[in-house]
Design an enzyme around this catalytic site. Sequence first.
Site, PDB file in Angstrom:
ATOM      1  N   VAL A   1       0.845  -1.137  -0.119  1.00 60.45           N
ATOM      2  CA  VAL A   1      -0.126  -0.129   0.186  1.00 60.45           C
ATOM      3  C   VAL A   1       0.807   1.034   0.186  1.00 60.45           C
ATOM      4  CG1 VAL A   1      -1.820   1.180   1.279  1.00 60.45           C
ATOM      5  CG2 VAL A   1      -1.652  -1.442   1.303  1.00 60.45           C
TER       6      VAL A   1
ATOM      7  N   ASP B   1       5.362   1.402   2.865  1.00 59.88           N
ATOM      8  CA  ASP B   1       4.256   0.606   2.711  1.00 59.88           C
ATOM      9  C   ASP B   1       3.383   0.864   4.136  1.00 59.88           C
ATOM     10  OD1 ASP B   1       2.351  -1.447   2.939  1.00 59.88           O
ATOM     11  OD2 ASP B   1       3.919  -3.216   2.548  1.00 59.88           O
ATOM     12  N   HIS B   2       1.993   1.310   3.665  1.00 61.63           N
ATOM     13  CA  HIS B   2       1.339   1.903   4.818  1.00 61.63           C
ATOM     14  C   HIS B   2       0.759   1.025   5.765  1.00 61.63           C
ATOM     15  CE1 HIS B   2      -0.350   5.132   7.012  1.00 61.63           C
ATOM     16  NE2 HIS B   2      -0.614   6.103   6.005  1.00 61.63           N
ATOM     17  N   ARG B   3       1.000  -0.239   5.467  1.00 65.39           N
ATOM     18  CA  ARG B   3       0.384  -1.540   6.323  1.00 65.39           C
ATOM     19  C   ARG B   3       1.499  -1.587   7.249  1.00 65.39           C
ATOM     20  NH1 ARG B   3       0.375  -6.565   2.610  1.00 65.39           N
ATOM     21  NH2 ARG B   3       2.567  -5.854   1.847  1.00 65.39           N
TER      22      ARG B   3
END
Length: 501
Positions: free
Chosen positions: A293, A470-472
């Site tokens: 993400v 990665d926003h996760r």
Amino acid sequence: MKEVLLPELAESVVEGEILKWLVQEGDTIALEQPLCEVMTDKVTVELPSPVAGVLSKRLAGEGDVVAVHAAIALIDETGGAGTVSATQAIQDSAANPGAAEPQLPAQAQEEREQVGGSIVEAGHLQKGADDDSTSLFKAFSSDEKVQVQGLGARQPAAPATPAQPTRADGRVLAVPAARQLARELNLDLTQVRGSGPNGRIRVSDVLAHQGINQGQAAPMQTAAVQTAAPAQAPAQAAQPAPAAKAPAAGGMPVAPVQYRTPKGYEHLEDRVPLRGMRRAISNQMQASHLYTVRTLTVDEVNLSKLVEFRARVKDDAAAAGVKLSYLPFIFKAVAAALRKFPSLNTSFDEATQEIVQKRYYNIGMAVATDAGLTVPVLKDVNHKSVFDLAREVSDLAARAQGGKLQADELAGSTFSVTNIGSIGALFSFPIINVPDAAILGIHSIQKRPIVDEYDNIVVAHMMYLSLSFDHRLVDGAEAARFCKEVIRLLENPDRLMLEAM
């Protein structure tokens, strides 16, 4: 007859692409003579012959993607005299299904069983009828192309056998793309019935077991299949695909966009197969797009003090035989910042749904070459001096340009840096080098007027930083703080030198 299998060329490598055959069928070959060039993870190696003899059959063509331990060739150790070729017998049987089963010696019969499974896994295209009774030589890559691009045009074949065939090592027989999809679905392959040769499991079998119609597969699963089994680029212009149905409510996928040459422009186009380095890059970029993400944060750093510091120590570096660029300082600052903000030094294990937290700092360095982008890795950056890193940067960059990198030098990064500024770029949105959690883009150092802490307008050496993450795994606030720490260290090189590693 000796099967030549694709060996495990490096840890975690599961497949390789046959770039070029160095010998022809019928050639006499010596022990350890190079047979072909194989590319794995952007590294090209020559595969030596395990025995001396005559190359009887090439089971994989140039451009084929072959699974590790799959057969790519047959070598006649006796020189070919009086030897019954199981491969030829199987081909004759497939071409004449009504004919009597050929009588083969025990050794050739065993070869038939081995070659029958390996040809499909090697992705070697053979001519023949396109039905399940004569699909022994149908390439796995071609078969999976139908599954992805057809999106429902072909129904899964009925299971061939009630029992689940396995290899000698106990693993279930399955094409690599089916294994990857099963991992994505958290599915035990021993529960799936295979419809391929010798009961080998195909992607369609995995989807059928899950009760998923191929035209309604989840977007992530469909794209994963396409990544795992990239289709070969056609030599001729592709035939128009059937019109895809509009997506139903809920956002179900449509078929990939089919390229069509504008009428009257056919003679002004050239077609080049997606192969080698370009295919490796394509697969890596698609995996990054599908399985992260991506988010971007941007900042700028005043490198005036670092420019001055580098100028002071440049003669010392030259005396030590070191070409000192700004990259070693940036790598040291990144490693120090990663220790304070460890979420950026993680990976996500899709199979186990676990966040992997790392206490080592291996920085990937993007290098543009004539063949394409490659990312060699500087290991244990936190334990090395600026001069040590400078030597390693020069060495890796030179060998990357010459195509001399080893497979292990391209693996194991925990974070990556891409220097877009080296070619004059002002700003970029770098793509994450999966499975890393983030990548830092550095850009051109330019003189610009700024207002200093005393409200004076001064000329400073400024550079933009662009951090993709990665926003996760990383929150926006954490990413911004990480950038601020990198900036603090680069704007104060003396503090960088004092940083405990």
